[in-house]
Design an enzyme around this catalytic site. Structure first.
Site, PDB file in Angstrom:
ATOM      1  N   LYS A 132      15.347 -11.294 -38.331  1.00  0.00           N
ATOM      2  CA  LYS A 132      16.329 -11.653 -37.301  1.00  0.00           C
ATOM      3  C   LYS A 132      17.739 -11.720 -37.925  1.00  0.00           C
ATOM      4  CE  LYS A 132      12.748 -11.791 -34.694  1.00  0.00           C
ATOM      5  NZ  LYS A 132      11.985 -12.852 -34.054  1.00  0.00           N
TER       6      LYS A 132
HETATM    7  C1  LIG Z   1      10.638 -13.135 -33.414  1.00  0.00           C
HETATM    8  C2  LIG Z   1      10.492 -13.538 -31.996  1.00  0.00           C
HETATM    9  C3  LIG Z   1       9.786 -14.686 -31.608  1.00  0.00           C
HETATM   10  C4  LIG Z   1       9.014 -15.520 -32.573  1.00  0.00           C
HETATM   11  O1  LIG Z   1       9.762 -15.968 -33.619  1.00  0.00           O
HETATM   12  P1  LIG Z   1       9.077 -16.734 -34.849  1.00  0.00           P
HETATM   13  O2  LIG Z   1      10.233 -17.465 -35.460  1.00  0.00           O
HETATM   14  O3  LIG Z   1       8.531 -15.665 -35.746  1.00  0.00           O
HETATM   15  O4  LIG Z   1       8.033 -17.631 -34.316  1.00  0.00           O
HETATM   16  C5  LIG Z   1       9.773 -15.021 -30.271  1.00  0.00           C
HETATM   17  N1  LIG Z   1      10.385 -14.268 -29.352  1.00  0.00           N
HETATM   18  C6  LIG Z   1      11.048 -13.151 -29.678  1.00  0.00           C
HETATM   19  C7  LIG Z   1      11.724 -12.363 -28.619  1.00  0.00           C
HETATM   20  C8  LIG Z   1      11.106 -12.737 -31.012  1.00  0.00           C
HETATM   21  O5  LIG Z   1      11.735 -11.607 -31.337  1.00  0.00           O
END
Ligand SMILES: *Cc1c(COP(=O)(O)O)cnc(C)c1O
Length: 386
Positions: free
Chosen positions: A188
């Protein structure tokens, strides 16, 4: 292989984590509140609750909103499974709203149509999870208006969108929602290794989420039933979890947050470069909703398959074979075997399924070099024309 996403760790980040290792607190110390403050400072939200993942943040958000047995949660099929699983964790039923063909986000027109039918059937959702896919904000004004009219709560899943803006407000301000969730997974925009946060302007929701992240336990006498027994005393007043973020993660987060605007600006320069580099190929480039600034977690193209001699799968696999680490965000959630067992069928959400047949996420990360990007452009051109 040029990866589709990648973190950038500076010496400042490394020093911040090492300092925590040498300090008194590895967990439950001062860094988590400092990280939460960096999130509220950046977004303008009143409260932030940092946790160990966005998945946990979505779960405590649903719990705080009172989602439970017999309730409904709606979201988009084009998302990571966590956006809908949070409803199932709470015993609620999940349903989906198909996407808009231009933005790939949940379509507000289809949302309204579905709400009209649901109201007539007495099956209105309690919670809507609006996912800002690729970092592009959903049409939050329209969603906020419908939330008032049909009396449902809104969670923004902004896992892709930290650093972006809707109108003149930062994503995370919760102007048109009850709670906004961020993810700090390394792919991210800013990372804490694993991590997430839930932001809100509502003190009651913040208090509830704070309880749910740590066993439902409080040391605050004003929240207790009856009197405190003494200095050692705590009470469990909800059924919570251990979803806490560590001090190491929070220190990394504070350090990364200081470069957030820089990261997103670099992604915009790269995206504009892609727009020029790829112009003229038989693909659809990303569309940007007016009056929004994307966090640009992803750069998704759609193949115009009628103009290409290859299948979607062939193009994808040839890109990978030639060192371009493409990906696909996402497989429509309702087509997952687990969701098929819940009664969803292929054909239920045609715009989402159509998107899935054409979409490819190209590599995009803030430390990507011009040479890497040129390589993506020339390999993609060759693959599409060859
Ligand atoms: C990455 C992601 C999640 C989950 O994130 P984590 O921190 O890995 O639990 C949830 N929703 C979206 C849209 C994502 O891209």
């Amino acid at each position: 292989m040029i990866p589709y996403g990648k973190q950038e760790i500076s010496q400042q980040d490394i020093d911040a984590v090492i300092n925590v290792l040498k300090s008194d607190f590895l967990t439950q110390g001062p860094k988590v509140p400092a990280f939460e403050k960096s999130l509220t400072d950046f977004t303008g939200a009143k409260h932030a609750i940092a946790v160990n993942s966005a998945t946990s943040a979505l779960h405590i958000a649903c719990l705080a909103l009172g989602l439970g047995d017999g309730d409904l949660l709606w979201t988009t099929p084009i998302t990571f499974v966590a956006s809908s699983n949070c409803g199932l964790y709470c015993g609620a039923e999940v349903d989906f709203v198909d996407i808009d063909a231009a933005t790939y986000n949940l379509c507000p027109i289809k949302l309204e149509e579905k709400l009209i039918v649901a109201k007539a059937q007495g099956r209105l959702p309690k919670v809507l999870v609006a996912v800002h896919l690729c970092g592009q904000p959903c049409d939050m004004k329209a969603i906020g208006r419908l939330a008032k009219e049909y009396n449902f709560k809104v969670i923004e899943d902004a896992s892709h969108a930290i650093g972006g803006r809707y109108g003149d407000k930062a994503i995370g301000s919760c102007q048109y929602s009850d709670i906004t969730v961020f993810s700090f997974h390394p792919v991210k925009i800013v990372t804490t290794a694993e991590g997430g946060a839930a932001l809100t302007n509502d003190l009651h929701l913040a208090t509830q989420m704070d309880l749910f992240r740590s066993h439902g336990i409080t040391r605050d006498p004003s929240l207790m039933v009856g009197e405190s027994d003494g200095g050692w005393y705590y009470q469990q007043i909800e059924l919570g979890y251990n979803y806490r973020m560590t001090e190491l993660q929070a220190a990394l987060g504070v350090s990364q947050m200081s470069r957030l605007s820089e990261f997103v600006a670099a992604r915009h320069v790269l995206a504009e470069r892609y727009n020029e580099l790829l112009n003229g190929l038989p693909i659809t480039l990303p569309y940007q909703l007016p009056d929004t600034y994307s966090g640009l977690h992803l750069y998704v193209i759609r193949l115009q398959l009628r103009k290409i001699e290859k299948t979607h799968k062939q193009v994808f696999e040839e890109l990978r074979a030639n060192g371009i680490g493409v990906n696909l965000h996402y497989i429509p959630v309702h087509t997952q075997p687990y969701y098929q067992k819940l009664g969803f069928h292929l054909g239920d959400f045609p715009a989402s399924e159509h998107y899935y047949q054409e979409a490819i996420s190209l590599p995009l990360f803030h430390a990507m070099t011009v040479e890497q990007q040129d390589e993506v452009g020339s390999v993609l051109t060759k693959v599409l024309q060859g």
